[in-house]
Design a protein around this motif. Structure first.
Motif, PDB file in Angstrom:
ATOM      1  N   GLU A 142       5.550 -11.499   2.315  1.00  0.00           N
ATOM      2  CA  GLU A 142       4.216 -11.076   2.774  1.00  0.00           C
ATOM      3  C   GLU A 142       4.246  -9.645   3.296  1.00  0.00           C
ATOM      4  OE1 GLU A 142       1.063 -12.211   2.554  1.00  0.00           O
ATOM      5  OE2 GLU A 142       2.027 -13.637   1.209  1.00  0.00           O
ATOM      6  N   GLU A 143       5.332  -9.288   3.947  1.00  0.00           N
ATOM      7  CA  GLU A 143       5.465  -7.912   4.426  1.00  0.00           C
ATOM      8  C   GLU A 143       5.483  -6.946   3.236  1.00  0.00           C
ATOM      9  OE1 GLU A 143       8.380  -5.163   7.217  1.00  0.00           O
ATOM     10  OE2 GLU A 143       9.080  -7.136   6.596  1.00  0.00           O
ATOM     11  N   LEU A 144       6.232  -7.297   2.202  1.00  0.00           N
ATOM     12  CA  LEU A 144       6.288  -6.460   1.000  1.00  0.00           C
ATOM     13  C   LEU A 144       4.929  -6.392   0.324  1.00  0.00           C
ATOM     14  CD1 LEU A 144       7.952  -4.732  -0.900  1.00  0.00           C
ATOM     15  CD2 LEU A 144       8.633  -6.822  -2.108  1.00  0.00           C
ATOM     16  N   ARG A 145       4.221  -7.504   0.274  1.00  0.00           N
ATOM     17  CA  ARG A 145       2.881  -7.527  -0.326  1.00  0.00           C
ATOM     18  C   ARG A 145       1.935  -6.600   0.455  1.00  0.00           C
ATOM     19  NH1 ARG A 145       1.735 -13.073  -0.984  1.00  0.00           N
ATOM     20  NH2 ARG A 145       2.862 -12.871  -2.921  1.00  0.00           N
ATOM     21  N   ALA A 146       1.988  -6.686   1.779  1.00  0.00           N
ATOM     22  CA  ALA A 146       1.122  -5.841   2.613  1.00  0.00           C
ATOM     23  C   ALA A 146       1.482  -4.359   2.437  1.00  0.00           C
ATOM     24  CB  ALA A 146       1.238  -6.257   4.077  1.00  0.00           C
ATOM     25  N   LEU A 147       2.772  -4.069   2.352  1.00  0.00           N
ATOM     26  CA  LEU A 147       3.206  -2.687   2.124  1.00  0.00           C
ATOM     27  C   LEU A 147       2.720  -2.171   0.778  1.00  0.00           C
ATOM     28  CD1 LEU A 147       6.852  -2.731   3.490  1.00  0.00           C
ATOM     29  CD2 LEU A 147       5.108  -1.058   4.096  1.00  0.00           C
ATOM     30  N   THR A 148       2.800  -3.012  -0.221  1.00  0.00           N
ATOM     31  CA  THR A 148       2.356  -2.622  -1.564  1.00  0.00           C
ATOM     32  C   THR A 148       0.866  -2.315  -1.572  1.00  0.00           C
ATOM     33  OG1 THR A 148       4.114  -3.946  -2.559  1.00  0.00           O
ATOM     34  CG2 THR A 148       2.263  -3.356  -3.975  1.00  0.00           C
ATOM     35  N   LEU A 149       0.091  -3.142  -0.894  1.00  0.00           N
ATOM     36  CA  LEU A 149      -1.353  -2.896  -0.810  1.00  0.00           C
ATOM     37  C   LEU A 149      -1.649  -1.588  -0.078  1.00  0.00           C
ATOM     38  CD1 LEU A 149      -2.692  -6.487  -0.026  1.00  0.00           C
ATOM     39  CD2 LEU A 149      -3.007  -5.182  -2.141  1.00  0.00           C
ATOM     40  N   GLU A 150      -0.933  -1.353   1.010  1.00  0.00           N
ATOM     41  CA  GLU A 150      -1.167  -0.137   1.793  1.00  0.00           C
ATOM     42  C   GLU A 150      -0.771   1.112   1.005  1.00  0.00           C
ATOM     43  OE1 GLU A 150      -2.259   2.386   4.954  1.00  0.00           O
ATOM     44  OE2 GLU A 150      -2.862   0.373   4.372  1.00  0.00           O
ATOM     45  N   THR A 151       0.367   1.080   0.331  1.00  0.00           N
ATOM     46  CA  THR A 151       0.768   2.263  -0.438  1.00  0.00           C
ATOM     47  C   THR A 151      -0.186   2.514  -1.601  1.00  0.00           C
ATOM     48  OG1 THR A 151       2.387   0.963  -1.694  1.00  0.00           O
ATOM     49  CG2 THR A 151       3.217   2.184   0.207  1.00  0.00           C
ATOM     50  N   ALA A 152      -0.736   1.455  -2.172  1.00  0.00           N
ATOM     51  CA  ALA A 152      -1.728   1.631  -3.243  1.00  0.00           C
ATOM     52  C   ALA A 152      -3.006   2.263  -2.689  1.00  0.00           C
ATOM     53  CB  ALA A 152      -2.032   0.294  -3.914  1.00  0.00           C
ATOM     54  N   ARG A 153      -3.416   1.825  -1.503  1.00  0.00           N
ATOM     55  CA  ARG A 153      -4.606   2.388  -0.855  1.00  0.00           C
ATOM     56  C   ARG A 153      -4.386   3.877  -0.552  1.00  0.00           C
ATOM     57  NH1 ARG A 153      -6.719   3.706   3.973  1.00  0.00           N
ATOM     58  NH2 ARG A 153      -4.774   3.372   5.085  1.00  0.00           N
ATOM     59  N   LEU A 154      -3.208   4.204  -0.042  1.00  0.00           N
ATOM     60  CA  LEU A 154      -2.897   5.598   0.270  1.00  0.00           C
ATOM     61  C   LEU A 154      -2.816   6.449  -0.987  1.00  0.00           C
ATOM     62  CD1 LEU A 154      -0.200   5.029   3.041  1.00  0.00           C
ATOM     63  CD2 LEU A 154      -2.535   5.867   3.374  1.00  0.00           C
ATOM     64  N   GLU A 155      -2.266   5.875  -2.058  1.00  0.00           N
ATOM     65  CA  GLU A 155      -2.170   6.609  -3.320  1.00  0.00           C
ATOM     66  C   GLU A 155      -3.562   6.940  -3.853  1.00  0.00           C
ATOM     67  OE1 GLU A 155      -0.278   8.848  -5.884  1.00  0.00           O
ATOM     68  OE2 GLU A 155       0.811   7.701  -4.372  1.00  0.00           O
ATOM     69  N   ALA A 156      -4.488   6.010  -3.702  1.00  0.00           N
ATOM     70  CA  ALA A 156      -5.868   6.265  -4.133  1.00  0.00           C
ATOM     71  C   ALA A 156      -6.479   7.417  -3.330  1.00  0.00           C
ATOM     72  CB  ALA A 156      -6.705   5.002  -3.993  1.00  0.00           C
ATOM     73  N   LYS A 157      -6.191   7.471  -2.036  1.00  0.00           N
ATOM     74  CA  LYS A 157      -6.686   8.574  -1.208  1.00  0.00           C
ATOM     75  C   LYS A 157      -6.078   9.899  -1.645  1.00  0.00           C
ATOM     76  CE  LYS A 157      -7.767   7.986   3.245  1.00  0.00           C
ATOM     77  NZ  LYS A 157      -7.593   7.764   4.700  1.00  0.00           N
ATOM     78  N   ILE A 158      -4.801   9.873  -1.941  1.00  0.00           N
ATOM     79  CA  ILE A 158      -4.114  11.095  -2.378  1.00  0.00           C
ATOM     80  C   ILE A 158      -4.706  11.580  -3.689  1.00  0.00           C
ATOM     81  CG2 ILE A 158      -1.914  11.979  -3.246  1.00  0.00           C
ATOM     82  CD1 ILE A 158      -0.559  10.177  -1.082  1.00  0.00           C
ATOM     83  N   GLU A 159      -4.909  10.676  -4.619  1.00  0.00           N
ATOM     84  CA  GLU A 159      -5.498  11.057  -5.909  1.00  0.00           C
ATOM     85  C   GLU A 159      -6.911  11.606  -5.727  1.00  0.00           C
ATOM     86  OE1 GLU A 159      -4.192  11.407  -8.973  1.00  0.00           O
ATOM     87  OE2 GLU A 159      -2.314  10.979  -7.944  1.00  0.00           O
ATOM     88  N   GLY A 160      -7.686  10.988  -4.841  1.00  0.00           N
ATOM     89  CA  GLY A 160      -9.028  11.491  -4.554  1.00  0.00           C
ATOM     90  C   GLY A 160      -8.984  12.893  -3.983  1.00  0.00           C
ATOM     91  N   ARG A 161      -8.037  13.115  -3.091  1.00  0.00           N
ATOM     92  CA  ARG A 161      -7.887  14.442  -2.494  1.00  0.00           C
ATOM     93  C   ARG A 161      -7.469  15.468  -3.544  1.00  0.00           C
ATOM     94  NH1 ARG A 161      -4.769  15.219   3.104  1.00  0.00           N
ATOM     95  NH2 ARG A 161      -6.638  14.154   3.803  1.00  0.00           N
ATOM     96  N   ARG A 162      -6.576  15.069  -4.449  1.00  0.00           N
ATOM     97  CA  ARG A 162      -6.157  15.979  -5.516  1.00  0.00           C
ATOM     98  C   ARG A 162      -7.338  16.359  -6.408  1.00  0.00           C
ATOM     99  NH1 ARG A 162      -0.763  12.664  -6.822  1.00  0.00           N
ATOM    100  NH2 ARG A 162       0.554  13.599  -5.217  1.00  0.00           N
ATOM    101  N   GLU A 163      -8.186  15.385  -6.715  1.00  0.00           N
ATOM    102  CA  GLU A 163      -9.360  15.652  -7.552  1.00  0.00           C
ATOM    103  C   GLU A 163     -10.312  16.612  -6.840  1.00  0.00           C
ATOM    104  OE1 GLU A 163     -11.761  15.715 -10.793  1.00  0.00           O
ATOM    105  OE2 GLU A 163      -9.766  14.844 -10.671  1.00  0.00           O
ATOM    106  N   ILE A 164     -10.505  16.416  -5.553  1.00  0.00           N
ATOM    107  CA  ILE A 164     -11.363  17.313  -4.773  1.00  0.00           C
ATOM    108  C   ILE A 164     -10.784  18.730  -4.784  1.00  0.00           C
ATOM    109  CG2 ILE A 164     -12.126  17.885  -2.426  1.00  0.00           C
ATOM    110  CD1 ILE A 164     -12.399  14.802  -2.006  1.00  0.00           C
ATOM    111  N   MET A 165      -9.474  18.848  -4.578  1.00  0.00           N
ATOM    112  CA  MET A 165      -8.839  20.161  -4.565  1.00  0.00           C
ATOM    113  C   MET A 165      -8.934  20.830  -5.942  1.00  0.00           C
ATOM    114  SD  MET A 165      -8.096  20.703  -1.503  1.00  0.00           S
ATOM    115  CE  MET A 165      -7.182  22.207  -1.690  1.00  0.00           C
ATOM    116  N   LYS A 166      -8.813  20.053  -6.986  1.00  0.00           N
ATOM    117  CA  LYS A 166      -8.934  20.595  -8.339  1.00  0.00           C
ATOM    118  C   LYS A 166     -10.328  21.165  -8.549  1.00  0.00           C
ATOM    119  CE  LYS A 166      -9.001  18.946 -13.102  1.00  0.00           C
ATOM    120  NZ  LYS A 166      -8.914  17.744 -13.931  1.00  0.00           N
TER     121      LYS A 166
END
Length: 126
Positions: free
Chosen positions: A59-83
């Motif tokens: 469950e800890e690994l599952r929660a970590l996976t969800l959180e890193t996916a959420r953060l990756e989406a934010k990073i990608e959104g930020r990259r698109e804005i910067m582009k």
């Protein structure tokens, strides 16, 4: 057979621990890239601890996976804005160059094709 099963179980537990550690490091890298505040990090870490207490390492690994996916989406959104921001800056630079050239009165002496292109360019900037 029991000894082999125990050894395999230990190997699987070790593999899960390694994945958790890897996911935690990845999450921390994402936090640094996004400049996540300490309070927000603490909130996520508390949620990770709760997940581990409720469901163990899986469950800890599952929660970590969800959180890193959420953060990756934010990073990608930020990259698109910067582009897009960079594209706007480049367009502003092109417009300034165009206006500088268009303000030169010497451009009126010569081919009318130049003036036609200037008019088309102005329409394109609108």
């Amino acid at each position: 057979a029991l000894a082999a099963s125990r050894k395999e179980l230990q190997q699987q537990q070790h593999a899960v621990k390694l994945r958790i550690t890897s996911a935690q490091l990845h999450m921390m890298d994402q936090w640094m890239e996004l400049e996540v505040k300490g309070a927000d990090q603490d909130r996520v870490l508390q949620a990770q601890n709760l997940a581990q207490e409720r469901g163990g390492p899986i469950e800890e690994l599952r929660a970590l996976t969800l959180e890193t996916a959420r953060l990756e989406a934010k990073i990608e959104g930020r990259r698109e804005i910067m582009k897009r921001w960079q594209q706007c800056r480049e367009l502003e630079s092109q417009i300034q160059d165009f206006e500088r050239e268009a303000s030169d009165s010497a451009r009126l002496k010569g081919s009318s094709v130049t003036l036609l292109r200037e008019g088309q360019a102005r329409k394109g900037f609108r």
